[in-house]
Write a protein that holds these residues in place. Structure first.
Motif, PDB file in Angstrom:
ATOM      1  N   ASP A  88       0.845  -1.195   0.000  1.00  0.00           N
ATOM      2  CA  ASP A  88       0.000   0.000   0.000  1.00  0.00           C
ATOM      3  C   ASP A  88       0.880   1.244   0.000  1.00  0.00           C
ATOM      4  N   ALA A  89       0.921   1.950  -1.127  1.00  0.00           N
ATOM      5  CA  ALA A  89       1.836   3.083  -1.289  1.00  0.00           C
ATOM      6  C   ALA A  89       1.580   4.182  -0.272  1.00  0.00           C
ATOM      7  N   GLU A  90       0.315   4.413   0.077  1.00  0.00           N
ATOM      8  CA  GLU A  90       0.002   5.486   1.025  1.00  0.00           C
ATOM      9  C   GLU A  90       0.585   5.197   2.405  1.00  0.00           C
ATOM     10  N   SER A  91       0.465   3.961   2.862  1.00  0.00           N
ATOM     11  CA  SER A  91       1.005   3.627   4.183  1.00  0.00           C
ATOM     12  C   SER A  91       2.534   3.622   4.167  1.00  0.00           C
ATOM     13  N   VAL A  92       3.132   3.196   3.075  1.00  0.00           N
ATOM     14  CA  VAL A  92       4.594   3.241   2.959  1.00  0.00           C
ATOM     15  C   VAL A  92       5.083   4.693   2.982  1.00  0.00           C
ATOM     16  N   ALA A  93       4.353   5.576   2.313  1.00  0.00           N
ATOM     17  CA  ALA A  93       4.706   6.997   2.332  1.00  0.00           C
ATOM     18  C   ALA A  93       4.611   7.568   3.753  1.00  0.00           C
ATOM     19  N   ALA A  94       3.628   7.099   4.519  1.00  0.00           N
ATOM     20  CA  ALA A  94       3.475   7.569   5.899  1.00  0.00           C
ATOM     21  C   ALA A  94       4.640   7.081   6.756  1.00  0.00           C
ATOM     22  N   LEU A  95       5.076   5.843   6.540  1.00  0.00           N
ATOM     23  CA  LEU A  95       6.241   5.327   7.262  1.00  0.00           C
ATOM     24  C   LEU A  95       7.484   6.128   6.897  1.00  0.00           C
ATOM     25  N   ARG A  96       7.664   6.393   5.617  1.00  0.00           N
ATOM     26  CA  ARG A  96       8.804   7.182   5.150  1.00  0.00           C
ATOM     27  C   ARG A  96       8.806   8.556   5.811  1.00  0.00           C
ATOM     28  N   ALA A  97       7.658   9.205   5.854  1.00  0.00           N
ATOM     29  CA  ALA A  97       7.561  10.538   6.441  1.00  0.00           C
ATOM     30  C   ALA A  97       7.892  10.504   7.929  1.00  0.00           C
ATOM     31  N   TRP A  98       7.442   9.447   8.623  1.00  0.00           N
ATOM     32  CA  TRP A  98       7.732   9.347  10.055  1.00  0.00           C
ATOM     33  C   TRP A  98       9.230   9.199  10.287  1.00  0.00           C
ATOM     34  N   VAL A  99       9.887   8.348   9.515  1.00  0.00           N
ATOM     35  CA  VAL A  99      11.330   8.150   9.680  1.00  0.00           C
ATOM     36  C   VAL A  99      12.075   9.454   9.414  1.00  0.00           C
ATOM     37  N   LEU A 100      11.692  10.176   8.372  1.00  0.00           N
ATOM     38  CA  LEU A 100      12.347  11.452   8.069  1.00  0.00           C
ATOM     39  C   LEU A 100      12.134  12.474   9.177  1.00  0.00           C
ATOM     40  N   SER A 101      10.936  12.493   9.756  1.00  0.00           N
ATOM     41  CA  SER A 101      10.677  13.433  10.843  1.00  0.00           C
ATOM     42  C   SER A 101      11.505  13.086  12.080  1.00  0.00           C
ATOM     43  N   MET A 102      11.678  11.787  12.345  1.00  0.00           N
ATOM     44  CA  MET A 102      12.497  11.370  13.479  1.00  0.00           C
ATOM     45  C   MET A 102      13.960  11.719  13.244  1.00  0.00           C
ATOM     46  N   LEU A 103      14.429  11.537  12.014  1.00  0.00           N
ATOM     47  CA  LEU A 103      15.808  11.908  11.679  1.00  0.00           C
ATOM     48  C   LEU A 103      16.026  13.404  11.878  1.00  0.00           C
ATOM     49  N   ALA A 104      15.075  14.215  11.430  1.00  0.00           N
ATOM     50  CA  ALA A 104      15.193  15.667  11.594  1.00  0.00           C
ATOM     51  C   ALA A 104      15.223  16.055  13.067  1.00  0.00           C
ATOM     52  N   ALA A 105      14.378  15.423  13.870  1.00  0.00           N
ATOM     53  CA  ALA A 105      14.348  15.716  15.308  1.00  0.00           C
ATOM     54  C   ALA A 105      15.651  15.289  15.977  1.00  0.00           C
ATOM     55  N   HIS A 106      16.214  14.171  15.529  1.00  0.00           N
ATOM     56  CA  HIS A 106      17.493  13.693  16.065  1.00  0.00           C
ATOM     57  C   HIS A 106      18.607  14.679  15.740  1.00  0.00           C
ATOM     58  N   ARG A 107      18.646  15.127  14.498  1.00  0.00           N
ATOM     59  CA  ARG A 107      19.716  16.033  14.077  1.00  0.00           C
ATOM     60  C   ARG A 107      19.635  17.384  14.770  1.00  0.00           C
ATOM     61  N   SER A 108      18.431  17.842  15.028  1.00  0.00           N
ATOM     62  CA  SER A 108      18.261  19.146  15.669  1.00  0.00           C
ATOM     63  C   SER A 108      18.441  19.086  17.182  1.00  0.00           C
TER      64      SER A 108
END
Length: 252
Positions: A189-209
């Motif tokens: 399901d592309a929509e759910s995969v996109a949501a997982l991708r977005a969550w990982v990117l948001s966590m990476l951004a929070a980690h870096r900041s």
């Protein structure tokens, strides 16, 4: 030598959950979704084999050298929580060999609902359930279900075949997690995969900041001890030191 600040190294993202819930498949999905834009590495845990690492290498989701296997030789939770030395060394070696990396994904061996990562090993953690395990599992709680950074209800495409109501399972999970993030996922399901991708990117951004502080889900959720001599029939006990003190105070 001074220790490298956490935000200056790769985000270490743990993936835990019972046997067969799709942890390796989820990691493969993350690698496919982000492998072209981020520098990734993977560490897998198995008791006596390197089967999960071989699965990921054969899937072609990363350069095979970026996928390392740890054979724990003991209960899966031991190597991710009690004595993290093997995994910590593997993560440090991987980051040194392929510096710089953006994310190191660390997969736990399949364990039960109590398995969580030490915050000394990972910066954030995903706990994985699957619909084939039963729609009631999310209600049963536990530290991973209750307090991991993200709970994934996996393999939602199988729900019609196992008689599980996915929206109800997600609602139960959200209630058990008191509003913390829950994601219903199917790799198809592309929509759910996109949501997982977005969550990982948001966590990476929070980690870096430096905005994300690793949380310890705890070795066990607060639980009830029956006691015939207690006026209320028992008392709540918690393994977190602060919660333990509160529970003891309420038991007297």
């Amino acid at each position: 030598m001074p220790e490298t600040p956490a935000s200056a190294r790769a985000l270490r993202l743990g993936v835990a959950g019972p046997v067969g819930t799709g942890k390796s498949s989820l990691i493969a999905t993350v690698c496919r979704a982000l492998g072209e834009e981020l520098r990734l590495g993977v560490i897998t845990n198995d008791i006596y084999t390197d089967e999960d690492a071989r699965f990921l290498r054969s899937a072609g989701v990363l350069d095979p050298d970026r996928i390392r296997a740890v054979e724990t030789g003991a209960c899966p939770h031991t190597a991710i929580r009690d004595d993290i030395t093997m995994n910590l060394l593997a993560a440090e070696d991987l980051e040194r060999d392929f510096s710089p990396l953006d994310i190191v994904l660390i997969e736990s061996g399949g364990d039960n609902l109590t398995a969580t990562f030490s915050p000394a090993l990972v910066d954030a953690q995903i706990f994985v359930l699957d619909v084939a395990g039963g729609g009631d599992v999310a209600r049963k709680g536990g530290p991973g279900i209750g307090r991991a950074d993200l709970l994934v209800v996996n393999k939602t495409d199988l729900a019609p075949y196992v008689g599980v109501d996915v929206p109800q399972m997600v609602a139960d999970a959200a209630e058990a997690r008191e509003g913390r993030a829950v994601l219903a996922l199917s790799k198809h399901d592309a929509e759910s995969v996109a949501a997982l991708r977005a969550w990982v990117l948001s966590m990476l951004a929070a980690h870096r900041s430096g905005d994300h502080v690793p949380q310890d889900p705890g070795p066990m959720a607060p639980h009830f001890h029956a006691d015939d001599e207690h006026p209320e029939g028992g008392f709540v006990h918690a393994h977190d030191e602060h919660e333990h003190a509160d529970a003891e105070a309420h038991s007297h």
